[in-house]
Design a protein around this motif. Structure first.
Motif, short mmCIF file in Angstrom:
data_model
loop_
_atom_site.label_atom_id
_atom_site.label_comp_id
_atom_site.label_asym_id
_atom_site.label_seq_id
_atom_site.Cartn_x
_atom_site.Cartn_y
_atom_site.Cartn_z
N TYR A 160 -1.81 -4.02 4.63
CA TYR A 160 -1.50 -3.95 3.12
C TYR A 160 -1.68 -5.36 2.86
CZ TYR A 160 1.27 -3.35 -1.07
OH TYR A 160 1.55 -3.63 -2.65
N LEU B 161 7.30 -5.86 2.33
CA LEU B 161 7.58 -4.80 1.35
C LEU B 161 8.95 -4.36 0.97
CD1 LEU B 161 4.42 -2.41 2.45
CD2 LEU B 161 4.70 -3.53 0.25
N PHE C 193 2.96 -0.49 -3.98
CA PHE C 193 3.48 0.30 -3.09
C PHE C 193 3.92 1.56 -3.17
CE2 PHE C 193 6.94 1.90 -0.19
CZ PHE C 193 6.22 1.87 1.01
#
Length: 364
Positions: free
Chosen positions: A185, A201, A247
Motif C-alpha cells: 500500500y 494505516l 483504505f
C-alpha cells in the motif's frame, strides 16, 4: 605791532601737550587689536568645534538612517516569513455567493461563458443552491470535498462502521483474510512502506474515527464550522484522513470481492469494477488505482461510486460543462441501497477545481 612772545619753557610745554593724546590712542589700538585677535581665535576655535559637532551629528543621523532602513528591511522580511510560515492555508475556501461568483468569473459573450452562466442560474433557481466553496486542486480534491461535506454537516457513521471497530481493519485484512499484499500500500507520494504499513494505516484510520465521532456529536453548526476551518488548514492531518478513506474503500472492495467468490449478490457497480483488467481483484485495484490517488492522479468515476458506497452517502455532482444534457447531474452511487444522506459538489469541467455547494448560507 607784534604781541609778546612766550618764553622758551612755555613753548616747550606747548609742544609736549599734543603728544599725550597720541600715546593714549596707541594704547587703545593695541588693546583693540589684542581683543580682536582673541575674539577671532576664539571664533575659529568655536567654529571648528561647531563644524565638528555638526559633522558628527550629520554622520550620526546618516548612520541611524541607514540602520533604520536596514532594520526595517530585515523586520519586513521576517514578518513576511513568519506570515508565510504560520498563515492558515485553508484547503477549502470561504463561502461565496453563487451568482456573484458566476458574474465575476464568466464574463463576456463567448459560447462557453454563456453556457456557464446558464448552468449557474439553473443551480440557483431550480436546485436552490445559493453558496459555493472552492476546494484546493490536487490529487486529493475529491476526497477532500466529500469529507468536508460530511464533517460540516455532522453526518453520522455509516451503519457498517457502527458495527465494526474500523481501527482493527488493517490487521483483519492480513490475519483473517490473508491479504499480505497490503504491505504494498502507498500513502500518496510515499511509496513502498513494507511492514510499517499496518501501523501507519491504523493511525490514519484511528484519526478518521476520532474526528468523525467528534464532528457527528456536535450539534452547534457554528462550532462545527470553526473546527472544519482548523482541521482543513492542517495538511498533515488532512492527508492522514484521506489515506484512511482510501483504505476504507480498499476494505469494502475486498469484502465485496469475497462475497462475489461465494456467489452472493453484489451491487452492480462492483461488477463493473471487477470487469476491468486493471481492477479485477482487490490487489490490482490497489496497485493500479488507489496507490496513485494523492500522488499522480485523483479518483476516477468508478472510484467515486466506491467512495459513496463505502461512506453510505449519495454524492451528487453537478457537471456544469454538461449543462442541458443528461449528464449534467450524476449520483455516486447511482443506486443507493438505503436512504443515505446527500452531499452535492460542482465542477466546471473534469480537470478543474471542485466546488462544494450549499442550499443556503452556512452561517459560519
Amino acid at each position: 605791532m607784534a604781541g609778546p612772545r612766550s618764553s622758551p619753557r612755555a613753548r616747550a610745554r606747548e609742544r609736549e601737550q599734543p603728544l599725550a593724546p597720541a600715546a593714549g590712542s596707541d594704547q587703545v589700538h593695541s588693546w583693540t587689536l589684542v581683543t580682536n585677535q582673541a575674539l577671532h581665535t576664539a571664533w575659529r576655535i568655536a567654529k571648528g568645534s561647531v563644524m565638528l559637532a555638526v559633522s558628527f551629528l550629520v554622520a550620526t543621523l546618516c548612520y541611524f538612517q541607514r540602520m533604520h532602513l536596514y532594520v526595517g528591511h530585515r523586520l519586513k522580511w521576517w514578518i513576511g516569513y513568519l506570515q508565510r510560515k504560520f498563515k492558515r492555508n485553508l484547503s477549502v475556501e470561504a463561502e461565496v455567493d453563487l451568482l456573484s461568483y458566476c458574474a465575476r468569473e464568466w464574463k463576456g459573450e463567448t459560447p462557453r461563458a454563456k453556457l456557464m452562466r446558464k448552468a449557474y442560474e439553473e443551480l440557483f433557481w431550480r436546485h436552490h443552491i445559493k453558496c459555493i466553496r472552492q476546494v484546493k486542486k490536487d490529487n486529493y480534491d475529491a476526497l477532500r470535498s466529500v469529507l468536508f461535506q460530511i464533517f460540516s454537516q455532522g453526518l453520522s457513521f455509516p451503519s457498517w462502521m457502527k458495527e465494526k471497530d474500523i481501527v482493527k481493519l488493517p490487521e483483519k485484512l492480513l490475519f483473517s483474510q490473508g491479504c499480505n499484499w497490503i504491505q504494498q500500500y502507498s500513502f500518496g507520494p510515499e511509496k513502498y512502506t513494507g511492514s510499517n504499513v499496518f501501523g501507519k494505516l491504523r493511525k490514519c484510520v484511528e484519526l478518521l474515527k476520532t474526528q468523525w465521532t467528534e464532528f457527528s456529536e456536535i450539534k452547534d453548526y457554528h462550532k462545527r464550522g470553526s473546527m472544519c476551518n482548523v482541521l482543513f488548514s492542517d495538511a498533515i492531518l488532512e492527508y492522514k484522513l484521506y489515506e484512511a478513506l482510501k483504505f476504507i474503500m480498499l476494505y469494502q472492495v475486498t469484502e465485496v470481492y469475497e462475497q462475489m467468490k461465494t456467489n452472493k449478490v453484489i451491487p452492480s457497480l462492483f461488477r463493473l469494477l471487477f470487469s476491468r483488467e486493471t481492477s479485477s481483484d482487490p490487489l490490482s485495484f490497489m496497485m493500479n488505482h488507489l496507490n496513485s490517488v494523492g500522488d499522480t492522479c485523483g479518483l476516477e468515476q468508478i472510484d467515486m461510486f466506491v467512495l459513496g458506497y463505502s461512506l453510505e452517502v449519495k454524492i451528487k455532482v453537478f457537471r456544469l460543462f454538461k449543462f442541458s444534457s443528461r449528464d449534467f447531474a450524476i449520483y455516486y452511487p447511482e443506486e443507493s441501497l438505503r436512504e443515505w444522506p446527500e452531499i452535492s459538489l460542482l465542477t466546471e469541467n473534469d480537470r478543474t477545481t471542485t466546488f462544494l455547494s450549499f442550499k443556503s448560507g452556512s452561517h459560519w
